[in-house]
Design a protein around this motif. Structure first.
Motif, PDB file in Angstrom:
ATOM      1  N   GLY A  73       0.792  -1.217   0.000  1.00 55.55           N
ATOM      2  CA  GLY A  73       0.000   0.000   0.000  1.00 55.55           C
ATOM      3  C   GLY A  73       0.825   1.269   0.000  1.00 55.55           C
ATOM      4  O   GLY A  73       0.339   2.349  -0.342  1.00 55.55           O
ATOM      5  N   ASP A  74       2.103   1.150   0.384  1.00 54.59           N
ATOM      6  CA  ASP A  74       2.996   2.306   0.398  1.00 54.59           C
ATOM      7  C   ASP A  74       3.462   2.699  -0.997  1.00 54.59           C
ATOM      8  O   ASP A  74       3.940   3.815  -1.211  1.00 54.59           O
ATOM      9  N   HIS A  75       3.369   1.772  -1.942  1.00 49.91           N
ATOM     10  CA  HIS A  75       3.995   1.977  -3.246  1.00 49.91           C
ATOM     11  C   HIS A  75       3.381   3.136  -4.030  1.00 49.91           C
ATOM     12  O   HIS A  75       4.039   3.741  -4.873  1.00 49.91           O
ATOM     13  N   THR A  76       2.122   3.439  -3.744  1.00 53.79           N
ATOM     14  CA  THR A  76       1.415   4.454  -4.521  1.00 53.79           C
ATOM     15  C   THR A  76       2.103   5.807  -4.465  1.00 53.79           C
ATOM     16  O   THR A  76       2.294   6.462  -5.495  1.00 53.79           O
ATOM     17  N   ILE A  77       2.501   6.239  -3.268  1.00 53.62           N
ATOM     18  CA  ILE A  77       3.043   7.597  -3.144  1.00 53.62           C
ATOM     19  C   ILE A  77       4.450   7.670  -2.569  1.00 53.62           C
ATOM     20  O   ILE A  77       5.076   8.720  -2.640  1.00 53.62           O
ATOM     21  N   TYR A  78       4.964   6.583  -2.000  1.00 50.33           N
ATOM     22  CA  TYR A  78       6.281   6.647  -1.360  1.00 50.33           C
ATOM     23  C   TYR A  78       7.337   5.940  -2.206  1.00 50.33           C
ATOM     24  O   TYR A  78       7.436   4.712  -2.191  1.00 50.33           O
ATOM     25  N   PRO A  79       8.169   6.696  -2.928  1.00 52.40           N
ATOM     26  CA  PRO A  79       9.173   6.074  -3.799  1.00 52.40           C
ATOM     27  C   PRO A  79      10.152   5.177  -3.048  1.00 52.40           C
ATOM     28  O   PRO A  79      10.601   4.159  -3.585  1.00 52.40           O
TER      29      PRO A  79
END
Length: 217
Positions: A124-130
């Motif tokens: 779920g972190d992949h969307t906005i956290y590079p």
């Protein structure tokens, strides 16, 4: 065999990882970097380490709060409401936060003759956290190996899991999630409206866990 160090925030994901891999973890590190919710998270990190008999250190990174631009470092009123998938949630990114923390943790691992650094990023972190994405994990793993005499490795067991799946694992482990913190605003109670609060609610529901969190709303 105690061969690992973990980056432990005191949130749901890293706390689950702590319990999941407790037999391998020799040292847990929390970073005080000036975020709104550090003061709420870190005591929970300390609590769980005490429960498991794992050494816990808090390392100050206050320069991030002073020089980096992020709503997470700008007071609770700057935190947007909504889901992580929303465009406005990008304001909560602290530039290269994981890279900086992992660099410190890698140095700590080598200094303590430990082979692995663990972090609890998830799908779920992949969307906005590079610096939570699989390509970052793979690149940092190679960097840590190349830059240390003992070839420290980065372990990210939850990288392709959902937060709901992590919560389900925590349910199996018997973790009390009331003793974790998620809210980016860092008030007396979880606000219930910011991205991390929304995600927390969804994950607990997905895992079939009665939500023990006290929300403002």
């Amino acid at each position: 065999m105690k061969d690992s160090i973990i980056i432990l925030s005191g949130g749901m994901d890293s706390t689950t990882l702590l319990y999941d891999y407790q037999e391998r973890i020799a040292l847990a590190i929390s970073f005080d970097y000036g975020s709104n919710h550090n003061a709420k998270e870190i005591p929970f990190a300390k609590y769980h380490c005490e429960q498991l008999g794992i050494k816990h250190l808090v390392i100050p990174l206050k320069f991030m709060g002073e020089y980096f631009r992020s709503s997470l470092l700008s007071g609770d009123e700057a935190i947007p409401e909504g889901h992580y998938a929303s465009e406005n949630m990008k304001s909560t990114v602290v530039p290269f936060r994981n890279g900086i923390m992992l660099a410190v943790a890698t140095g700590m691992a080598e200094s303590n003759d430990l082979q692995y650094v663990m972090m609890a990023n998830h799908g779920g972190d992949h969307t906005i956290y590079p610096d939570c994405r699989p390509e970052f994990v793979d690149a940092f793993d190679k960097t840590a190996q190349a830059g240390t005499f003992n070839g420290v490795r980065l372990l990210s067991p939850y990288c392709n899991m959902t937060k709901g799946q992590i919560a389900a694992r925590g349910k199996e482990l018997g973790i009390d999630y009331s003793k974790t913190w998620s809210c980016y605003r860092g008030g007396d109670k979880h606000c219930g409206k910011c991205g991390t609060c929304v995600e927390r609610k969804e994950a607990l529901a997905d895992a079939g866990i009665d939500d023990p969190t006290e929300y403002e709303d």
